[in-house]
Design a protein around this motif. Structure first.
Motif, PDB file in Angstrom:
ATOM      1  N   LYS A  16       0.828  -1.207   0.000  1.00  0.00           N
ATOM      2  CA  LYS A  16       0.000   0.000   0.000  1.00  0.00           C
ATOM      3  C   LYS A  16       0.863   1.258   0.000  1.00  0.00           C
ATOM      4  CE  LYS A  16      -3.643   2.722   0.890  1.00  0.00           C
ATOM      5  NZ  LYS A  16      -4.402   3.283  -0.228  1.00  0.00           N
ATOM      6  N   GLU A  20       1.015   4.402  -2.597  1.00  0.00           N
ATOM      7  CA  GLU A  20       0.860   5.783  -2.140  1.00  0.00           C
ATOM      8  C   GLU A  20       2.052   6.630  -2.560  1.00  0.00           C
ATOM      9  OE1 GLU A  20      -0.175   6.213   1.965  1.00  0.00           O
ATOM     10  OE2 GLU A  20      -1.930   4.906   1.810  1.00  0.00           O
TER      11      GLU A  20
ATOM     12  N   LYS B  57      -5.866   3.751  -5.978  1.00  0.00           N
ATOM     13  CA  LYS B  57      -5.144   2.778  -5.156  1.00  0.00           C
ATOM     14  C   LYS B  57      -4.172   3.449  -4.210  1.00  0.00           C
ATOM     15  CE  LYS B  57      -3.693  -1.516  -4.264  1.00  0.00           C
ATOM     16  NZ  LYS B  57      -4.510  -2.689  -3.937  1.00  0.00           N
ATOM     17  N   GLU B  63      -8.763   3.288  -0.569  1.00  0.00           N
ATOM     18  CA  GLU B  63      -8.472   2.890  -1.945  1.00  0.00           C
ATOM     19  C   GLU B  63      -9.585   3.321  -2.886  1.00  0.00           C
ATOM     20  OE1 GLU B  63      -7.043  -1.001  -2.551  1.00  0.00           O
ATOM     21  OE2 GLU B  63      -5.454  -0.728  -1.067  1.00  0.00           O
ATOM     22  N   GLN B 109     -14.221   3.257  -7.393  1.00  0.00           N
ATOM     23  CA  GLN B 109     -13.381   2.155  -6.915  1.00  0.00           C
ATOM     24  C   GLN B 109     -12.770   1.401  -8.086  1.00  0.00           C
ATOM     25  OE1 GLN B 109     -16.203  -0.177  -4.759  1.00  0.00           O
ATOM     26  NE2 GLN B 109     -16.106   1.098  -2.906  1.00  0.00           N
ATOM     27  N   GLN B 115      -7.573  -3.404 -10.837  1.00  0.00           N
ATOM     28  CA  GLN B 115      -6.585  -3.703  -9.798  1.00  0.00           C
ATOM     29  C   GLN B 115      -5.399  -4.493 -10.371  1.00  0.00           C
ATOM     30  OE1 GLN B 115      -5.690  -3.581  -5.755  1.00  0.00           O
ATOM     31  NE2 GLN B 115      -7.884  -3.746  -6.030  1.00  0.00           N
TER      32      GLN B 115
END
Lengths: 153, 153
Positions: A16, A20, B57, B63, B109, B115
DNA sequence: CGCATTAATATCGTATCACGATACACTTCT
DNA sequence: AGAAGTGTATCGTGATACGATATTAATGCG
């Protein structure tokens, strides 16, 4: 075996924090380019023009470049560079000069006017870069070893 | 006239090295964005799509994001974000979900597909950033040297 | 020297995409 | 209830890089 230092080539799934960091860096670029665009437009230039001028003045060792070199450093087709130079020349930001050793090529040079504007704009950009500092530094995973800690800054 | 240049921050005239540093940094950005564009297009995405996915993300703490938040981080009009999200949704990269606490807003999303693609692309980007390293670090004038010296070249 | 290569120029059309302008629906807040 | 905020929808516009293609001229290699 723990430290997969040979992960060059990309394999490890991103965390994650990685996402970021990636997003933050990209955001930084966006903001910088945004700042740049607004600044140069306020001075009557397009972003492309500014980058052209900067590339000329900032060319390693000299202060001019050929079309082909510009195409490389601006990441454009040499063909698109001609159009760009034409537009810039109409505004008297640059001019063409014959290339001393290769008569096929031309030297694209700054005009006095282009020089002046570029100096102003570049100072503003330098200041902004100083200001943005952290937002534009790339993520610290340059040589980042394995890290199990997930404390967010 | 209008530009009696003594804007704050900027003071010292830039040296040749300053221009080269500025140009080099900009060149780095160009090359990175170029790499990014080619990479994502090879995977069937536009640069805008990739940045959208990445922003979702990579949003701090969660997210997903609302249109308005996306407009901020993508530096676009919230209005243009809708168009972007629409396009991305057609490709099943993102989807809309109702916002839990504010029925006006939506949660944009990632889909499972989005993803997956994002993970691949981000890994490639991480690698490229590692690779580019030096080319993308900003000039070292971070800490301004207290130097009143003005030896002209 | 002749010919392939390279550099620049010129045109035309195409595609992308953010944006302004505008309008509308719905929600939240006061 | 009214004001303000969020998202949606549509249309046209502007900017600009690009592909395709052709031309001119100079270079340099065999």
């Amino acid at each position: 075996m723990m430290t997969t230092e040979d992960e060059l080539g990309g394999s490890e799934p991103l965390t994650k924090q990685d996402f970021e960091a990636l997003a933050r860096f990209r955001f930084g670029i966006r903001r910088y380019l945004r700042f740049s665009e607004e600044t140069v437009r306020r001075h009557g230039l397009t972003p492309q023009h500014y980058q052209l001028l900067l590339t000329l003045k900032g060319f390693p060792g000299r202060e001019w470049a050929t079309m082909r070199e510009l195409a490389d450093r601006l990441q454009l087709r040499h063909h698109s560079v001609v159009e760009l130079v034409n537009r810039a020349q109409k505004q008297e930001l640059v001019h063409r000069a014959p290339h001393p050793s290769d008569a096929r090529a031309v030297q694209v040079q700054l005009t006095a006017n282009g020089q002046l504007i570029l100096e102003r704009l570049s100072a503003l950009h330098r200041d902004e870069l100083r200001r943005m500092g952290a937002a534009l530094t790339l993520p610290t995973w340059d040589a980042l070893p394995d890290n199990g800690d997930m404390t967010a800054p």
